[in-house]
Motif scaffolding. Sequence first.
Motif, short mmCIF file in Angstrom:
data_model
loop_
_atom_site.label_atom_id
_atom_site.label_comp_id
_atom_site.label_asym_id
_atom_site.label_seq_id
_atom_site.Cartn_x
_atom_site.Cartn_y
_atom_site.Cartn_z
N THR A 172 0.84 -1.18 0.00
CA THR A 172 0.00 0.00 0.00
C THR A 172 0.88 1.25 0.00
OG1 THR A 172 -1.72 -1.15 1.25
CG2 THR A 172 -1.80 1.25 1.22
N PRO A 173 0.73 2.13 -0.98
CA PRO A 173 1.56 3.34 -1.00
C PRO A 173 1.19 4.28 0.14
CG PRO A 173 -0.13 3.46 -2.68
CD PRO A 173 -0.22 2.07 -2.10
N GLN A 174 2.16 5.02 0.63
CA GLN A 174 1.88 5.97 1.69
C GLN A 174 1.06 7.15 1.18
OE1 GLN A 174 5.64 7.07 3.45
NE2 GLN A 174 5.71 5.22 4.71
N THR A 175 1.29 7.54 -0.07
CA THR A 175 0.56 8.66 -0.64
C THR A 175 0.11 8.33 -2.07
OG1 THR A 175 2.58 9.70 -1.51
CG2 THR A 175 1.86 10.35 0.71
N LEU A 176 -0.88 9.05 -2.52
CA LEU A 176 -1.35 8.99 -3.90
C LEU A 176 -1.20 10.39 -4.51
CD1 LEU A 176 -4.65 6.94 -3.40
CD2 LEU A 176 -2.42 6.06 -4.13
N THR A 177 -0.99 10.44 -5.81
CA THR A 177 -0.81 11.72 -6.50
C THR A 177 -2.14 12.26 -7.01
OG1 THR A 177 1.44 11.13 -7.18
CG2 THR A 177 0.34 12.88 -8.42
N VAL A 178 -2.41 13.51 -6.70
CA VAL A 178 -3.61 14.20 -7.17
C VAL A 178 -3.17 15.35 -8.09
CG1 VAL A 178 -5.50 15.74 -6.48
CG2 VAL A 178 -5.06 13.64 -5.20
N LEU A 179 -3.82 15.43 -9.24
CA LEU A 179 -3.63 16.55 -10.16
C LEU A 179 -4.97 17.27 -10.25
CD1 LEU A 179 -2.09 13.81 -11.49
CD2 LEU A 179 -1.18 15.59 -12.97
#
Length: 247
Positions: A172-179
Amino acid sequence: MSRTGVLVLRLAGPLQSWGASSRFTRRTTESAPTKSGVIGLLAAAAGVERGDDTRLAPLAALRFGVRIDQPGTRVRDFHTAHHGVTGASMPLSERFYLADAVFVAAVEGDHALLTGLRDALRAPAYPPYLGRRSCPPSEPVVLALSEDAHLEDVLAGVPWQASAWYRRRHRTPQTLTVLRETAADEPAGAADVLRDQPVSFDAAHRRHALRTVVTVPVPTPIPSGGGGPQDAHDPFAALDVLEDESA
């Protein structure tokens, strides 16, 4: 006074392709859905014809954002074609796609307009597709419609939408990228400028204006119980069993 809301979409399919600067024989894809592509999907579902700029305008005015939940793999296809009348060979072209990607896209604006778009997606006038007509979604795209919500909060709070097979194979990634587009009262700062604001989809004279986009990380919102939207039916489960048996 009109109410505002946020319509949330889950964009998932075997292939997606979101071109922003494709030209001639090289058709590239961005790493995440474009605003013009998603607005085109909504317009198609609502039955907006390509040359109807008046009906397109309120859709294009919606504030847009997207979260990368499963980045997918970029693949290239050499495309050949022949003229339908003469049979002559057309120029060889390269077309790029994202395979096995999952995104959460959201549009913010008038709640009544978004309600109509949600209903249109459930019974679309024209079939929705993920950037190109050869890329249909693998499931219904409507995820939720939130009232009196903000784009930033929704994209930060929707549970992680990665496929079950992807969650099994990756940490599970610690963060996800939002644009996302900047808010009206938000300083542009380090925002990028993209020519991705749809003005007209008229096939004879497509037009796009500039829009500002900021890229921000958000903590990965884990679904309650650790599950996800694909647990009820996972077409890759049988493949996993075969791999385990052959190991």
